[in-house]
Each structure stands twice: as C-alpha cells, then as structure tokens.
Design a protein around this motif. Sequence first.
Motif, short mmCIF file in Angstrom:
data_model
loop_
_atom_site.label_atom_id
_atom_site.label_comp_id
_atom_site.label_asym_id
_atom_site.label_seq_id
_atom_site.Cartn_x
_atom_site.Cartn_y
_atom_site.Cartn_z
N ALA A 87 31.45 38.99 34.00
CA ALA A 87 32.36 39.89 33.11
C ALA A 87 32.42 39.33 31.83
O ALA A 87 32.95 38.32 31.41
CB ALA A 87 33.70 39.50 33.67
N ASP A 88 31.13 39.45 30.98
CA ASP A 88 30.86 38.56 29.75
C ASP A 88 30.92 39.71 28.78
O ASP A 88 30.23 39.46 27.50
CB ASP A 88 29.52 38.02 30.06
CG ASP A 88 28.51 38.70 30.45
OD1 ASP A 88 28.74 39.89 30.57
OD2 ASP A 88 27.42 37.79 30.82
N ASP A 117 40.03 44.78 39.54
CA ASP A 117 38.73 44.56 39.27
C ASP A 117 38.30 45.29 38.06
O ASP A 117 37.16 44.85 37.51
CB ASP A 117 37.81 45.04 40.51
CG ASP A 117 38.24 44.33 41.72
OD1 ASP A 117 38.83 43.23 41.54
OD2 ASP A 117 38.13 44.76 43.03
N ALA A 261 36.99 43.13 35.52
CA ALA A 261 38.01 42.32 35.14
C ALA A 261 37.56 40.73 34.85
O ALA A 261 36.55 40.22 35.58
CB ALA A 261 39.14 42.36 36.25
N GLY A 262 38.40 40.23 34.09
CA GLY A 262 37.84 38.80 33.67
C GLY A 262 37.10 38.52 32.42
O GLY A 262 36.72 37.63 31.90
N THR A 263 36.75 39.78 31.96
CA THR A 263 36.09 39.98 30.51
C THR A 263 36.79 39.50 29.44
O THR A 263 38.06 39.58 29.46
CB THR A 263 35.50 41.40 30.19
OG1 THR A 263 34.82 41.81 31.17
CG2 THR A 263 34.66 41.35 28.70
#
Lengths: 325, 500
Positions: A87-88, A117, A261-263
């Motif tokens: 997630a970058d 997600d 998700a998490g980006t």
Amino acid sequence: MLARYFLKYAKYSSLALVALAGSATAEGYPERVVRMVVPFAAGGGTDVLGRAFAKELTEAFGQNVIVENIGGAAGFIGTQDVVRSDADGYTLLFAPTAPYTMAEHATPPATYDPAEDLIPVARIAAQPILFSVRSDSGFDTLADFLAVAKDDPGYLSFSSSGAGGEMHLTGEKLKQASGVDLLHVGYRGGGPAILALVSGEVDMMPVVTGSIMAYIQDGSVKALATTAPERLEKLPDVPTMTELGYPEVDHIPSWGVFVPAGTPDEVVAVLQEVSEKTATSVAFVEYLDTLSISPAYLPGADFLEVLKVQADGFGELMSTLDLGQ
Amino acid sequence: MLANLLQGFDVVLTVSTLFACFIGALMGTFIGVLPGIGTLAGMSLLLPLTFTQTPVDAIVMLSGIYFGTMYGGSTAAILLNLPGSEPSAVVCLDGYPMSQQGRAGVALTLTTLASFVGGCSAILLVMAFAKPLVSVALSFSSVEYFSLILLALIASSTIAASSITRSLVMIIFGLLIGLVGIEVQTGYPRFTFGSESLLDGVSMVVVALGLFGVTEILWKFADGGDTRRSPSIDVSWRSMIPTRQDWREAARPIGRGTGLGSLIGILPGAGAAISSFVAYAVEKKISKNPSKFGKGAVEGISSAEAANNAAAQAAFIPTLALGIPGSATMALILGTLMIHGIQPGPRVISNNPDLFWGVIAGFWVGNVILIFLNLPLIGLWIRLLKVPYTILYQIILFFICFGAYSVSRNVFDVLLCIGFGFVGYCARRMDLPAAPVLLGMVLGPMAEEHLRRALLLGRGDYTIFLTSPVSLVCLVLALGTVALSIYQAHKHRRMQLKTQ
C-alpha cells in the motif's frame, strides 16, 4: 475528423503535463513506475478506459503508469492482487464498481472485504444504461414493451453479459419496479449479448451507452429509456426512467480508481488531485465522448458513499433472486 | 472491389505500415513457437506499442501477431508434441509422429504452406462476401449453434486412432473438465471446490500442455529407453522438401481445410477451435486408408493447419463488419480501435473505408511476409531435435511450466498441468487417447451453453431443433454419421469373422 481529435488530444495533454508537473512531484511521489491493475482482459471496455486514463496519468506524473491485465472471476482476481500489494501508491486498481459492490453478494463471495481492504480514490467515468430494443421490434416506448410483457408474462426476453452482472441486475430491477415478468438470457460477455439483440434472439437488452451507441446511430437498435438522471445529449428523445415513473431503476455503471487500504493519506491526496485534473481535462472528456462514455469525476469520499448505496441495493436485489443458489 | 483493394494497398505500402506488419509477423512467429504464451498474451504485450501508431498500423501489427502465432503454433506441436492452442493440438496428432520418423522438416514446410494457402484464400472470401456472410452469421441462433456443435462433436469423435468406445470415454472426461467453472445462465459455480482459481474453468492450454507435453516426457523416461543419446535426425535442407507424393497427398486436404475453415470461422465464437478438429475428422472419414491417421498422415496436418488459418482470417468478418468480437483476441483488436477513438460497430467499414481495406491488404502482405519468414526458420527449428533428450526435456519442462503459468499467471495452473501429465500417462498406459479430451473440453461447454439457452428461449420446447432447417440438417447429418459408424464397425467385424 479523427486526426483532429488526436491533435487536440495531444495538445491538451501536453498542457496538462506542464500544469501538473509542479504539484505532483512536490510530494516526492511518484518516484518510479506505477502499476495500474485492470482486473479484466486486454481490449475490453474497462481496459480501454483504463489505458486512456493511464496514458493521461503518465503525462501528469512524468512517470510511466503501466497497465497490467489480471482477469478472472468477474474482476475479483485482479482486485485480490491489488489488495495483497504494497500500500505505497505504486499499485492502483482501475475497475468498474462491481468488484467493490458485488464482492459480498457474489457466489462464492470475494476473498477480500472491500470496505476494509480498498480505498476509493476517485470515480472517473460512467455509462448510463439504455433499455434497448431492435428498431423493427414494433416497440416505440417502454410502456408498449411493458404492456406486452404484462399481458404475456415471460414472453419477452432480455440478454445480459452474464448472470449476476450489472446489466442482468438492472433488468431484474426493471422487472421488480414494473411488476412484469421478463425472461433473462445470459451470454458470455457483452459482445454475444448485443449480437443476440441485433439478430433477434432476444427482445431487449439493458446495455451501457458506449457498447450500443453505434447500433443506435446505425438505426438497427433504438433505446426506450435511460437510467441517467437527465436525458442524454446524444439521445435527446430518449426519456429517463424517472420521467417514466421508475425512479428506483437508476443504476449507472461507473469506473474508478482504487488503492489498497493503508496507502498513506498524502499519496491518496496526490492521486485524487491528479485524477480530478485528468478526468476533467478537455482532452479526456472529448475522448470519452467519441466512445459515448460520460465523464463522471467524483472525489473518493463521495465515491465511497455511492459505492455503499449500490452495494446495499445489489444485496437487497440479490436476496430476492435465487442466483447461484 | 478491385478499386477498394488498390486503395487498401495504397494505405499499406508505406514504410511505417510495412514495418508494423513485419514486426507483428516476426513477434507472432516467435510467440507462437513458445507453447502456452498464447496469441492474446502476445498481443496484449505489444498493445502499448500501438498507441503511437496510426489505427491501420496498429491493427496490421496486431493481426500480424495473430497470424504469426497461427503459423508458429504448429512448430512446437510438431517438434516436441507441445500444443499451445486447440488447433495445434490437432496438428500434434500427425505432426509429432512425422517428426519422430525424421520428417519434421517436411511437416513444417507443409504446415507453413497450408497456413499460407488457407490464410490467403480466406482473405478473398472476406473481401468478396463480407456482407452476405455476416447475415448468415446473424441468422444463427443458439438452436443452430447447438446442432452444429453437436454435429462437429460427433463427426470429430473419430479423430483418435483407437476404438470409438475409448474415444467416447475420453470425450466424456473432457466434457466433465469443461463443466468446471461458473455456469452462464445462473452464475452458479460448478466443480470449483471453493477454489477461486477454478471459477473461470480449466484452461484448454493447461490441459493440452499436460496431456501431450508432460505425458510425452514421462513416457520417454518411464519407458527406460536411452534418453541420453540425441536422436539421429537429418537436418539438411533437402530433408525439408516434401516428396512428390507428399504434395499429392496434401493438395486436396489443404483445399478442403480452407473451405471448412472459412465457413466455420465466420461464426462468432465457434471459429478456430472447431475448424481444425472438423477438418481433420473429415479427412480421416473420406480417406481410403484411415488407419494411417495418427501415425504421420500428411493429410491430417495439412487440412487442420489450412482450416485453422482460414478460420483465423474469417473471424475478422464479424469483428469488423458488426463490431462484435468472436473471441478474446478479436475483442483486443476492437479495443485497439477504441483506444484510437474509433467506436466499433456496424458502421466501422463504411465510416473508415481506408482502415478496412488497408487492414485487408495488410493481411495479404502479412501472409507473404510470414511465409518468407517461416520457411528459412524451419531449418533452424529442426536443429532443436539434435539437442540430447536429457537437456532438451528440461528446457521443454521449463517452457511447459512457463506456458501454463502465463495463461492466467497462476501457479495453480502449473500444478494442474503437471497433474494432467500424470493423468495422461495413466491414460496412455491403458491405451486411452488424449486428443478426444480436448475435443470434449472445447465443444462440450459450447454445446451445453447453447442447448440451455435454446431451451430457455424456446420455453423448454425440444421441437425447436427440428423446425429450424439448418438445425435439422445438422442433426440429420449427425445421426447419419453415427449410423455410418455403426454400419462400418459391423461390416468390419463380419469381414474379420469371414477371414477367420
């Protein structure tokens, strides 16, 4: 004619490049090649849209945005791949809404949870559905069509690109709203389903504008109604479903960009900014128009609301059908 | 039409288009030689290159890849028993035995020429009869499709060398594998065992690589033969030239294959998959000596290859005339048009005559380039057979795994492919033929899909299959084929009893 579009396209694109170069690189993102997953085969409708968008992004970013086709299971496999990726911000998903809205309701359900997600970055384009019949079918209005269907339940049929897809569900929604019975006939993809309409194998098809417009312009097919909220510029004589008294039949298939998700928020913000500029650029809008696709930019937060409403609607509809049971 | 064609050549005979055509043909040939790296994967790979080209260059290049893979596809099938597609699986049947008899060069020369004749003749058909052929294709509903596919299935059930019963067993096995995946009418997943990898069904390529390629290697090693020695094979240029008898045997099958391929190819969705099977079966049926099929019959490879290429060309008719793709590769061609801002549809030809006739002329140029490219390469390919088995088989296994993986980039497919290799080995031990499995796998699901749809549209009335003339003719022919087979078997047995 065509050359002119391209010249314009090229000109605006380079302008967009100059305008965007500053803001996009200020964040330090992106520093390398960006992968854009299209969860369908190359050459399909989603792929064509995704590639056009990737081309614009490439110019805006000054970094290559490479389209990767990972097809299978109605888009779930490619989406799964994105969910599993880092997630970058270097893996994007360009997809219709179905892998998000249908994930829970499909048989078997997807292995990811879209709400957990995936982050919707922006909605890019949309194609209203046209309830289309053959020009020589004798039906001039949706009321004609539904009247025949009411007199003889199950006599009239409609084709779709596959059971459980957006076109099928829109047909089912019409059945529910109008209280008539229509026979659903599934095909392997939109092409064969359109062929079935044109050749007379089925009586009607709920089909997106981009796929059917050429046949309407050709005179072989006519549209009885559209799910768009307002009449379409290209088809001013075709009434909307709201006008006809079926406001609940309002589904408009749309396409957007998602990230895992998490980006980081900053990266999502950059992506959203660039998506907005690209999706609303004159060149991109003109390109969409040649394919009879509507521009439909919506920022991530609003897109998320639309997705939730759609997912709930499909869930409700699916529970009344005995699909895949 | 001549004026149109000249206009087309005017469009094509520019440096950029010729170059695009050459690149496409070259890439296609190499992609085709590698088993498993299918046409679609090759085309998708080069798709980004087309963005900067003119639409004509783009389509000519992509169709060059398409035809190139058709030419190249038979190479690995003939030399190594590695079929990367349905048509090349049919070529395997006689091509590989020819190769083992030291006639690989002849087989490759004949398939290349058959490809050329099939391709070029079908282009003529495309040009002359585009409009009427399209209306024929449009008049086919699921009723006609079902009966036609049933006929194809029954007529082709004799393609294997062994007995009808053994073939039927394997066809049914193939049918069952073909059922795996999501059912079209209900969206219900069948035989997927909860696995996402099986939702879209089992890929024909994965099964073919397993049943033919992996099985062959297992067989060679389990057989205990001397696998270290490199086979003594004549790789001289002279060995490539078919004998006078080869020419005589190949000529008519090429003609018949071309005709069948062109006819079947215009039907969207049926196309190339059926045409090779049917062409091969027809040759075997009308041959005076059917027992030589499967042991290196020139007629078998020639007709199948001509049919395959004719069908590949004919598939462009519905694609360009109606804007409706008959296969995933054709969808990619239309997608390319859309990327260039051309909306596919019934008016593509009339709105873009330059494009249409340019592409048609490009097909011809492409076929000429392909034959000049492929004939000299044959000498190179057959040298592969000089490589000792111990090394060659590792390379082959690598390519099998790579090919199986590349179908949908899924390791599961590689395991499945190896699994089918073992299944194929056991089947061969029991003298059960492999080719009918593919036949059942390809035609079975198509037949089922159309049967279900026809009955759905006919509201469960079975007489729809008898009231449509096309369907009725197909069913009568199918019945006749069965009756003929029973009669022949009966006669054969009586003859045997007499001689005893």
